[in-house]
Design an enzyme around this catalytic site. Structure first.
Site, PDB file in Angstrom:
ATOM      1  N   SER A  57       0.582  15.177  -0.747  1.00 44.60           N
ATOM      2  CA  SER A  57       0.137  13.801  -0.501  1.00 44.60           C
ATOM      3  C   SER A  57      -0.736  13.766   0.741  1.00 44.60           C
ATOM      4  O   SER A  57      -0.334  14.247   1.803  1.00 44.60           O
ATOM      5  CB  SER A  57       1.343  12.871  -0.317  1.00 44.60           C
ATOM      6  OG  SER A  57       0.921  11.545  -0.033  1.00 44.60           O
ATOM      7  N   TYR A  83      11.446   6.493   2.970  1.00 42.79           N
ATOM      8  CA  TYR A  83      11.396   5.054   2.705  1.00 42.79           C
ATOM      9  C   TYR A  83      12.758   4.430   2.991  1.00 42.79           C
ATOM     10  O   TYR A  83      13.760   4.766   2.346  1.00 42.79           O
ATOM     11  CB  TYR A  83      10.996   4.767   1.249  1.00 42.79           C
ATOM     12  CG  TYR A  83       9.615   5.247   0.853  1.00 42.79           C
ATOM     13  CD1 TYR A  83       8.664   5.639   1.799  1.00 42.79           C
ATOM     14  CD2 TYR A  83       9.257   5.322  -0.487  1.00 42.79           C
ATOM     15  CE1 TYR A  83       7.405   6.085   1.417  1.00 42.79           C
ATOM     16  CE2 TYR A  83       7.997   5.762  -0.884  1.00 42.79           C
ATOM     17  CZ  TYR A  83       7.075   6.143   0.075  1.00 42.79           C
ATOM     18  OH  TYR A  83       5.838   6.585  -0.310  1.00 42.79           O
TER      19      TYR A  83
END
Length: 340
Positions: free
Chosen positions: A153, A55
């Site tokens: 994930s 991110y």
């Protein structure tokens, strides 16, 4: 009111709402707004924070670490991830090789300003690294005290079974999966959730509001609100596109009657809906303003009666995406080539 629940088949408790900073910290909002949103999360009782090394190429971790610096570490649960290209983006700076995992955990801890993360997550499955190598590296990260638990994930049911079996052999626990899940996007229900239940894995879901579409802010025939996800050229507009059809927006407008009956907003309804699933431990919420956190926190203890759950299904019939193959189809089928 935010509740605290066990994650997977472990003794770790997390808040059932998690503050996440994808597309916000270090990217979409100023640092002062990020700090204010984190404080609002803490004030609402949220103790669990989710981020990733990719991110804003590490900046999101750095900002989150600074925002949490004055909080007692033992009172928080911090989650981060590894897989996507980071750092100098050289030939080993992606994937789930032992080299990338070992280097990435140290970099994440430095940016977050902590000695350990509570859950270290494989951001995607790496088809080009043997699963044995990845799981052994995670086992060593846990033994070194740099992570307490391991999560994944967007892994398929079969991949979650691999993770469960290898982790048991190596003496650590994979306790969570972080998939996209909401009223409109239900691809984990047919296969991932049944396998997760067998393996003692629970979901911590991202995009419970379908990138904001389920809030009702987007209208058929009208331009997206200024500053909304759909206008964000840094990634938000691309990720929200699948939910922006007239058919979906019309159905979302009809959800207002259900929300009104419960005395809540459509955004709160969307978050509460995800928490109705017994295999969902928590929903990840993001915010560009602190008041959004306070509003979303209301959903943490909303119970939607069965008849209203059925009405939601009736309203959304025809626009629900539930093909389990999409978990595999949307995943990377080779490690990102970052040398070109």
């Amino acid at each position: 009111m935010v509740d605290y629940v066990f994650l997977g088949r472990s003794g770790l408790k997390i808040s059932n709402l998690i503050y996440g900073n994808w597309l916000t910290h270090g990217s979409q909002v100023e640092e002062s707004a990020a700090f204010a949103s984190v404080k609002a999360a803490l004030d609402a009782g949220i103790t669990t924070f989710d981020t990733a090394d990719v991110y804003a190429n590490g900046t999101a971790e750095l900002v989150l670490g600074k925002a949490l610096r004055s909080e007692p570490r033992e009172s928080l649960e911090i989650l981060t991830k590894v897989y996507w290209p980071t750092g100098r983006r050289r030939h080993n700076d992606a994937g789930l090789s032992r080299k990338h995992i070992m280097e990435s955990i140290d970099s994440s801890l430095q940016r977050l300003g902590t000695d350990y993360v509570d859950v270290y997550q494989a951001h995607r499955y790496d088809v080009e690294t043997p699963i044995e190598e990845t799981m052994q590296a995670f086992a060593d990260v846990v033994r070194a005290g740099k992570a307490l638990y391991i999560g994944v994930s967007e892994w398929t049911a079969e991949q979650i079974k691999y993770a469960h079996d290898f982790s048991r052999e190596l003496g650590f626990q994979v306790i969570s999966n972080q998939p996209q899940y909401n009223m409109l996007y239900r691809v984990i229900e047919p296969e991932v959730i049944p396998m997760s239940e067998k393996c003692g894995v629970q979901q911590i879901v991202w995009s419970p509001m379908a990138q904001g579409v389920l809030s009702g802010k987007y209208k058929v025939g009208k331009k997206p609100p200024k500053g909304s996800r759909a206008t964000d050229k840094k990634g938000g507009a691309r990720t929200i596109q699948r939910f922006m059809s007239d058919e979906i927006l019309t159905a979302v407008e009809s959800l207002k009657s259900v929300a009104d009956e419960l005395g809540i907003s459509r955004a709160q309804l969307a978050i509460a809906w995800t928490l109705q699933n017994d295999n969902v431990a928590a929903a990840i919420i993001g915010a560009s303003r602190p008041e959004q956190v306070a509003e979303n926190a209301v959903a943490a203890d909303v119970v939607i009666p069965a008849e209203l759950m059925s009405r939601i299904d009736e309203i959304l019939a025809g626009v629900i995406i539930d093909d389990p193959r999409l978990t595999w189809e949307n995943a990377p089928h080779e490690r990102p080539d970052i040398t070109r």
